[in-house]
Design a protein around this motif. Structure first.
Motif, PDB file in Angstrom:
ATOM      1  N   GLN A 104      -7.198  -3.644 -21.110  1.00  0.00           N
ATOM      2  CA  GLN A 104      -8.600  -3.394 -20.766  1.00  0.00           C
ATOM      3  C   GLN A 104      -9.421  -4.672 -20.820  1.00  0.00           C
ATOM      4  N   PHE A 105      -9.150  -5.534 -21.789  1.00  0.00           N
ATOM      5  CA  PHE A 105      -9.881  -6.786 -21.887  1.00  0.00           C
ATOM      6  C   PHE A 105      -9.591  -7.693 -20.696  1.00  0.00           C
ATOM      7  N   LEU A 106      -8.338  -7.757 -20.276  1.00  0.00           N
ATOM      8  CA  LEU A 106      -7.971  -8.646 -19.183  1.00  0.00           C
ATOM      9  C   LEU A 106      -8.397  -8.124 -17.822  1.00  0.00           C
ATOM     10  N   ASN A 130     -11.155  -5.979 -17.259  1.00  0.00           N
ATOM     11  CA  ASN A 130     -12.586  -5.715 -17.135  1.00  0.00           C
ATOM     12  C   ASN A 130     -13.352  -7.002 -16.852  1.00  0.00           C
ATOM     13  N   ARG A 131     -14.636  -6.851 -16.556  1.00  0.00           N
ATOM     14  CA  ARG A 131     -15.494  -7.985 -16.235  1.00  0.00           C
ATOM     15  C   ARG A 131     -15.603  -8.904 -17.441  1.00  0.00           C
ATOM     16  N   GLN A 132     -15.501 -10.214 -17.206  1.00  0.00           N
ATOM     17  CA  GLN A 132     -15.518 -11.179 -18.298  1.00  0.00           C
ATOM     18  C   GLN A 132     -16.864 -11.880 -18.454  1.00  0.00           C
ATOM     19  N   THR A 133     -17.782 -11.694 -17.526  1.00  0.00           N
ATOM     20  CA  THR A 133     -19.113 -12.283 -17.668  1.00  0.00           C
ATOM     21  C   THR A 133     -20.070 -11.176 -18.069  1.00  0.00           C
ATOM     22  N   TYR A 134     -20.799 -11.417 -19.120  1.00  0.00           N
ATOM     23  CA  TYR A 134     -21.700 -10.407 -19.653  1.00  0.00           C
ATOM     24  C   TYR A 134     -23.131 -10.855 -19.439  1.00  0.00           C
ATOM     25  N   ARG A 135     -23.939  -9.999 -18.866  1.00  0.00           N
ATOM     26  CA  ARG A 135     -25.340 -10.315 -18.595  1.00  0.00           C
ATOM     27  C   ARG A 135     -26.181  -9.959 -19.810  1.00  0.00           C
ATOM     28  N   TRP A 136     -27.086 -10.844 -20.152  1.00  0.00           N
ATOM     29  CA  TRP A 136     -27.967 -10.616 -21.273  1.00  0.00           C
ATOM     30  C   TRP A 136     -29.004  -9.583 -20.895  1.00  0.00           C
TER      31      TRP A 136
END
Length: 105
Positions: A83-85, A87-93
């Protein structure tokens, strides 16, 4: 005694079978054992390679349900890694100042 709560560290272990296994874990391990027993009954074990192949279902399922610290078992580690690999790796604040003055005023 005001505002003090006693919560045992192993509260979730009480819901598990023998304190370690979920019903799915035991079903998975049981199916691996069953497949191995059927293969042992019907295949002649003449070589080392064939013996390893016949025992592999039980060994693989035992590896998957093996308990791991900070996780439930290896199956859980593999699922969370996948799931970690994927899923989206950039997280919006999106905190209390997420517009940073770029939005409407």
């Amino acid at each position: 005694m005001y505002n003090q709560y006693l919560i045992p560290a192993n509260t979730k272990r009480g819901k598990l079978i023998l304190g370690w296994f979920r019903p799915f874990d035991l079903a998975l391990f049981g199916s691996g054992i069953l497949v191995t027993l059927v293969l042992l009954a019907f295949l002649p074990l003449g070589s080392t390679l064939l013996t390893i192949l016949v025992l592999s279902p039980a060994l693989i399922t035992a590896f998957l349900v093996m308990p791991v610290p900070n996780y439930h078992n290896m199956l859980n580690v593999i699922v969370e890694l996948y799931q970690f690999l994927t899923n989206r790796q950039t997280y919006r604040w999106k905190g209390w100042c997420w517009k940073d003055g770029k939005g409407k005023k």
